[in-house]
Design a protein around this motif. Sequence first.
Motif, PDB file in Angstrom:
ATOM      1  N   SER A  55      56.923  44.631  41.073  1.00  0.00           N
ATOM      2  CA  SER A  55      55.999  43.579  41.495  1.00  0.00           C
ATOM      3  C   SER A  55      55.455  43.941  42.866  1.00  0.00           C
ATOM      4  O   SER A  55      55.976  44.848  43.523  1.00  0.00           O
ATOM      5  CB  SER A  55      56.699  42.212  41.530  1.00  0.00           C
ATOM      6  N   GLY A  56      54.418  43.218  43.277  1.00  0.00           N
ATOM      7  CA  GLY A  56      53.873  43.407  44.614  1.00  0.00           C
ATOM      8  C   GLY A  56      52.576  44.177  44.681  1.00  0.00           C
ATOM      9  O   GLY A  56      52.002  44.338  45.754  1.00  0.00           O
ATOM     10  N   GLY A  57      52.115  44.679  43.556  1.00  0.00           N
ATOM     11  CA  GLY A  57      50.853  45.398  43.559  1.00  0.00           C
ATOM     12  C   GLY A  57      49.678  44.461  43.759  1.00  0.00           C
ATOM     13  O   GLY A  57      49.828  43.241  43.749  1.00  0.00           O
ATOM     14  N   GLY A  58      48.498  45.054  43.954  1.00  0.00           N
ATOM     15  CA  GLY A  58      47.301  44.248  44.123  1.00  0.00           C
ATOM     16  C   GLY A  58      46.175  45.052  44.709  1.00  0.00           C
ATOM     17  O   GLY A  58      46.235  46.286  44.763  1.00  0.00           O
ATOM     18  N   LEU A  59      45.155  44.333  45.156  1.00  0.00           N
ATOM     19  CA  LEU A  59      43.978  44.943  45.773  1.00  0.00           C
ATOM     20  C   LEU A  59      44.097  44.804  47.288  1.00  0.00           C
ATOM     21  O   LEU A  59      44.358  43.706  47.800  1.00  0.00           O
ATOM     22  CB  LEU A  59      42.719  44.239  45.274  1.00  0.00           C
ATOM     23  N   VAL A  60      43.909  45.899  47.984  1.00  0.00           N
ATOM     24  CA  VAL A  60      44.007  45.892  49.435  1.00  0.00           C
ATOM     25  C   VAL A  60      42.933  46.804  50.008  1.00  0.00           C
ATOM     26  O   VAL A  60      42.533  47.779  49.366  1.00  0.00           O
ATOM     27  CB  VAL A  60      45.425  46.329  49.879  1.00  0.00           C
ATOM     28  N   PRO A  79      42.287  55.025  49.858  1.00  0.00           N
ATOM     29  CA  PRO A  79      41.758  54.934  48.492  1.00  0.00           C
ATOM     30  C   PRO A  79      42.476  55.867  47.511  1.00  0.00           C
ATOM     31  O   PRO A  79      42.657  55.516  46.342  1.00  0.00           O
ATOM     32  CB  PRO A  79      40.290  55.308  48.665  1.00  0.00           C
ATOM     33  N   GLU A  80      42.908  57.017  47.981  1.00  0.00           N
ATOM     34  CA  GLU A  80      43.604  57.954  47.104  1.00  0.00           C
ATOM     35  C   GLU A  80      45.013  57.502  46.725  1.00  0.00           C
ATOM     36  O   GLU A  80      45.665  58.135  45.899  1.00  0.00           O
ATOM     37  CB  GLU A  80      43.668  59.353  47.731  1.00  0.00           C
ATOM     38  N   ASP A  81      45.475  56.407  47.303  1.00  0.00           N
ATOM     39  CA  ASP A  81      46.753  55.832  46.895  1.00  0.00           C
ATOM     40  C   ASP A  81      46.607  54.928  45.668  1.00  0.00           C
ATOM     41  O   ASP A  81      47.603  54.448  45.126  1.00  0.00           O
ATOM     42  CB  ASP A  81      47.366  55.009  48.039  1.00  0.00           C
ATOM     43  N   THR A 107      53.081  48.668  38.212  1.00  0.00           N
ATOM     44  CA  THR A 107      52.286  47.662  38.908  1.00  0.00           C
ATOM     45  C   THR A 107      51.073  48.366  39.513  1.00  0.00           C
ATOM     46  O   THR A 107      51.201  49.449  40.089  1.00  0.00           O
ATOM     47  CB  THR A 107      53.105  46.925  39.972  1.00  0.00           C
ATOM     48  N   GLN A 108      49.911  47.758  39.377  1.00  0.00           N
ATOM     49  CA  GLN A 108      48.665  48.381  39.812  1.00  0.00           C
ATOM     50  C   GLN A 108      48.467  48.175  41.308  1.00  0.00           C
ATOM     51  O   GLN A 108      48.574  47.054  41.812  1.00  0.00           O
ATOM     52  CB  GLN A 108      47.478  47.788  39.053  1.00  0.00           C
ATOM     53  N   VAL A 109      48.142  49.256  41.991  1.00  0.00           N
ATOM     54  CA  VAL A 109      47.745  49.207  43.397  1.00  0.00           C
ATOM     55  C   VAL A 109      46.337  49.769  43.499  1.00  0.00           C
ATOM     56  O   VAL A 109      46.086  50.892  43.054  1.00  0.00           O
ATOM     57  CB  VAL A 109      48.710  50.025  44.281  1.00  0.00           C
ATOM     58  N   THR A 110      45.442  48.977  44.045  1.00  0.00           N
ATOM     59  CA  THR A 110      44.057  49.400  44.213  1.00  0.00           C
ATOM     60  C   THR A 110      43.678  49.277  45.679  1.00  0.00           C
ATOM     61  O   THR A 110      43.810  48.198  46.273  1.00  0.00           O
ATOM     62  CB  THR A 110      43.106  48.548  43.364  1.00  0.00           C
TER      63      THR A 110
END
Length: 129
Positions: free
Chosen positions: A7-12, A88-90, A123-126
């Motif tokens: 958990s904890g992913g999201g858009l940043v 962004p490359e993360d 979990t998606q990280v954007t």
Amino acid sequence: QLHLVESGGGLVQPGGSLRLSCAASGFTLDGYAIGWFRQAPGKEREGVSCITSRDGSSYSADSVKGRFTISRDNAKNTVYLQMNNLKPEDTAVYYCAAVISRSCLPFHYSDYRIRYDYWGQGTQVTVSS
């Protein structure tokens, strides 16, 4: 059932921070080395960081060294990945995985996918402005 839940992913925005959590269900993480991996669209899954079960020592890939920190709280049966100064490359789906091992040695093998005993669903990280 035995499984891991991230958990904890999201858009940043670039330069921002996120903290990912990896919680175990049905078993205790004590005795397991934990790895974080990520997979970006069209790319191979790659190792990010790992932490041992023996003494909590850790390893991070060069691409995240100095920005990401892995830690574990055995009392909460959870491992964390603190990600700072995100780029962004993360951007990727981040997975945690557990292997019965006192060290991070399995993390470094090319066939790590079959060496790890449990995988989370990701979990998606954007990272984007």
